[in-house]
Design an enzyme around this catalytic site. Structure first.
Site, mmCIF file in Angstrom:
data_model
loop_
_atom_site.group_PDB
_atom_site.id
_atom_site.type_symbol
_atom_site.label_atom_id
_atom_site.label_comp_id
_atom_site.label_asym_id
_atom_site.label_seq_id
_atom_site.Cartn_x
_atom_site.Cartn_y
_atom_site.Cartn_z
ATOM 1 N N HIS A 1 0.809 -1.221 0.000
ATOM 2 C CA HIS A 1 0.000 0.000 0.000
ATOM 3 C C HIS A 1 0.846 1.275 0.000
ATOM 4 C CE1 HIS A 1 -3.453 -2.473 0.222
ATOM 5 N NE2 HIS A 1 -3.505 -2.639 1.531
ATOM 6 N N HIS B 1 -10.537 0.966 0.598
ATOM 7 C CA HIS B 1 -10.230 -0.130 1.517
ATOM 8 C C HIS B 1 -11.184 -0.169 2.706
ATOM 9 C CE1 HIS B 1 -7.820 -3.143 3.537
ATOM 10 N NE2 HIS B 1 -6.836 -3.052 2.651
ATOM 11 N N GLU C 1 -11.470 -4.636 -3.094
ATOM 12 C CA GLU C 1 -10.562 -3.560 -3.470
ATOM 13 C C GLU C 1 -10.265 -3.588 -4.977
ATOM 14 O OE1 GLU C 1 -7.078 -3.787 -0.749
ATOM 15 O OE2 GLU C 1 -8.280 -5.367 0.194
#
Length: 347
Positions: free
Chosen positions: A104, A178, A312
């Site tokens: 991420h 998310h 996602e």
């Protein structure tokens, strides 16, 4: 209608605000701290407004959070193997925050910054963030915008998230959302009896560190086959999933990803709430919150593993290292624009 309230104060004295978008069908609250989705109320089968996303009651929870509750993750979501990549002959080093890999985009997260409010209407709000050259280790400066817009009426609420940016150098961009969904209501227990239908014939297998191997494999005859609907708990203890403690994989959601199209339906067994998800991304990560452990959340609720599921949409994880994957590279001056659309209803 949009209302604004104070959400708390950071240690440096900056005030953080909460913006609530509401119509007859849906109520959605987001904060300028990370452009994070804090609350999402939709009616259950009895018409009761139900908050279907995990999170915290106040700013302090989001400041300390390391779960990505409600975050818009960027500049590049998911994993990049070896925490580095080469673009146009130059190697770029990233933070290794997931073993030897980057997850991420590393610890300097977009979710820990205050975003500007760039625009508001009665039904939408746009946040913007200046991301300079070499931010998080990525080349190119850009202004990332995130727009939330509510729609729908009566018993069919909907909202969308739109990402847009135009870098001044070639770079990687793969933003995703998310939120941790529990369609029975946050704090209601596990999601093992949520039924998910996913229009995907293929998925991307991973190594022991959850980084794709580069293969694109048929779901036929595997626990990855959600095409006809599957309860999340049916095979979650299957040995093929246990390196990730459950589902934490990317599915290939078709070649027509240039236009948003419905790829997924999820239904809460107790609430009767169903959620359709449409997107123009080529992949979607399904994650069954395998690593939640005693997380103190909203209304005194304590969240545990598998108390939610994340959907996602994104470019495939580690796509920069696999030429057979759709490319996450955005050329200088090109406009990156992607959308996720959520539609809720009950039978």
């Amino acid at each position: 209608m949009i209302t604004t309230t104070d959400f708390g104060t950071l240690c440096d004295g900056r005030t953080v605000r909460l913006y609530t978008l509401k119509n007859d069908a849906i109520e959605l609250s987001v904060t300028d701290y990370g452009s994070t989705l804090v609350r999402l109320l939709v009616p259950d089968k009895n018409g009761k407004p139900t908050d279907v996303v995990l999170g915290y009651d106040d700013l302090a929870g989001y400041v300390a959070d390391d779960t990505c509750f409600g975050n818009n993750v960027g500049r590049s979501a998911n994993r990049i193997g070896g925490a580095s990549f080469t673009l146009n002959g130059t190697e770029y080093k990233l933070a290794a925050n997931d073993g030897e890999n980057n997850l991420h985009s590393g610890p300097d997260s977009y979710s820990k910054r205050i975003w500007n409010v760039a625009a508001k209407t009665d039904t939408s709000i746009t946040f913007s963030l200046e991301s300079p050259h070499m931010d998080q280790g990525f080349p190119g400066a850009l202004t990332m915008s995130v727009t939330y817009e509510i729609s729908g009426q009566n018993d069919e609420p909907a909202f969308s998230i739109t990402y847009e940016a135009a870098p001044d150098q070639d770079t990687l961009i793969s933003m995703t959302h998310h939120s941790y969904y529990n369609l029975n209501g946050e704090g209601s227990g596990d999601i093992l009896n949520h039924k998910v239908t996913l229009a995907a014939d293929f998925y991307t297998p991973t190594d022991a560190a959850s980084v794709p191997t580069g293969e694109i494999t048929s779901v036929t005859g595997t626990v990855m086959d959600f095409r006809d609907g599957r309860y999340l708990g049916t095979d979650i203890k299957d040995s093929t999933l246990q390196t990730a403690r459950g589902y934490d994989h990317n599915w290939v959601i078709g070649t027509g990803y240039g236009v948003p199209h419905k790829v997924l339906t999820a239904t809460g067994d107790q609430s009767g709430i169903s959620m359709d998800l449409s997107t123009d991304y080529p992949g979607i990560q399904l994650y069954t919150a395998n690593y939640l452990e005693h997380v103190a959340g909203k209304q005194g609720h304590v969240y545990e593993a598998r108390d939610a599921v994340c959907f996602e949409p994104q470019y495939f994880p580690d796509a920069i290292h696999h030429p057979n994957f759709p490319s996450p590279v955005v050329k200088a001056g090109e406009t990156y624009k992607k959308q996720i659309i959520y539609h809720f209803y009950t039978d």
